[in-house]
Scaffold this active site. Sequence first.
Site, PDB file in Angstrom:
ATOM      1  N   GLY A  13     -25.879 122.757   4.900  1.00 49.81           N
ATOM      2  CA  GLY A  13     -26.792 124.931   5.745  1.00 49.81           C
ATOM      3  C   GLY A  13     -27.379 125.320   5.079  1.00 49.81           C
ATOM      4  O   GLY A  13     -27.492 126.367   5.220  1.00 49.81           O
ATOM      5  N   TYR A 156     -14.076 130.770  16.982  1.00 47.69           N
ATOM      6  CA  TYR A 156     -14.387 130.952  15.989  1.00 47.69           C
ATOM      7  C   TYR A 156     -13.729 131.647  15.032  1.00 47.69           C
ATOM      8  O   TYR A 156     -13.649 130.848  13.890  1.00 47.69           O
ATOM      9  CB  TYR A 156     -15.943 131.643  16.087  1.00 47.69           C
ATOM     10  CG  TYR A 156     -17.066 131.807  14.868  1.00 47.69           C
ATOM     11  CD1 TYR A 156     -17.974 131.073  14.526  1.00 47.69           C
ATOM     12  CD2 TYR A 156     -17.082 133.201  14.553  1.00 47.69           C
ATOM     13  CE1 TYR A 156     -18.162 131.311  12.773  1.00 47.69           C
ATOM     14  CE2 TYR A 156     -17.332 133.374  13.162  1.00 47.69           C
ATOM     15  CZ  TYR A 156     -18.465 132.182  12.897  1.00 47.69           C
ATOM     16  OH  TYR A 156     -18.838 132.885  11.823  1.00 47.69           O
ATOM     17  N   ALA A 157     -13.363 132.195  16.018  1.00 52.06           N
ATOM     18  CA  ALA A 157     -11.813 133.601  14.628  1.00 52.06           C
ATOM     19  C   ALA A 157     -11.068 132.521  14.125  1.00 52.06           C
ATOM     20  O   ALA A 157     -10.930 132.159  13.107  1.00 52.06           O
ATOM     21  CB  ALA A 157     -11.437 134.260  15.749  1.00 52.06           C
ATOM     22  N   ALA A 158     -10.166 131.599  15.351  1.00 53.65           N
ATOM     23  CA  ALA A 158      -9.179 130.995  14.373  1.00 53.65           C
ATOM     24  C   ALA A 158      -9.713 130.037  13.422  1.00 53.65           C
ATOM     25  O   ALA A 158      -8.999 130.042  11.842  1.00 53.65           O
ATOM     26  CB  ALA A 158      -8.890 129.749  15.637  1.00 53.65           C
TER      27      ALA A 158
END
Length: 250
Positions: A13, A156-158
Amino acid sequence: MIDLENKVALITGGSKGIGAAVSRRLASLGARVALTYRSGASEAARMVEEIDEAGGMAIAVPMEIADPESVRAAFEIVEDRLGPAEILVNNAGLTDDGLFMRMKAEAWNRVIEVNLTGTFHVTQRALRPMMKMRSGSIVNLSSIVGMLGNSGQTNYAASKAGIVGFTKSLACEVGSRGIRVNAVAPGFVQTDMTANMSSEWMDRVVSSTALGRPGEPGEIASVVAFLASSASSFITGEVIVVDGGLGIGL
């Protein structure tokens, strides 16, 4: 002074946001940069042109990090044109936010597949030549959200919390081969990913940040460059929080 002269660095990315800042920074320090992209070939080409015009060296390579075959093909291109990657920056990722009780399984699976499983695919492939060279530096992009949590971002946090455990465990496994593995956990940074956040949310986050402002991608890139270089030669298994004091708990 940090010197990455002739080091081969692969940044996933690497054409947008923090990834683009990392690509610029490592190239400015002498690294030969392979920046990967999933979409936006024109943006990646412009980034390569920008680095070349500044006197650096870069190539752009398409890669879907969640697809092992795409990862394999991309690494073959990089190794053929530049040589084996001595620095890996796992930056690529995505969000698909929503309250947990309304979250579709597809949103959960896609974020985990890209952010966490994608990091697995890329790192496993990068490690093969690093193990033979008995050296290398891997820098994973986590997030303050993975450490503190945030409403509407359980997936997203996981994924980003998983990056923390991944980093520490892998550092234990490969340290004896001279390979270091660290992570950077940014706070609120102004990028395309955060541009769609509401002004109310942004005001709340900034007011909770000790420095009273959002971060800039270049500020994250400087820490990544430090971890990628010999300046951090006795640091591994660490997570460096770069959040302007957001995590202090003001």
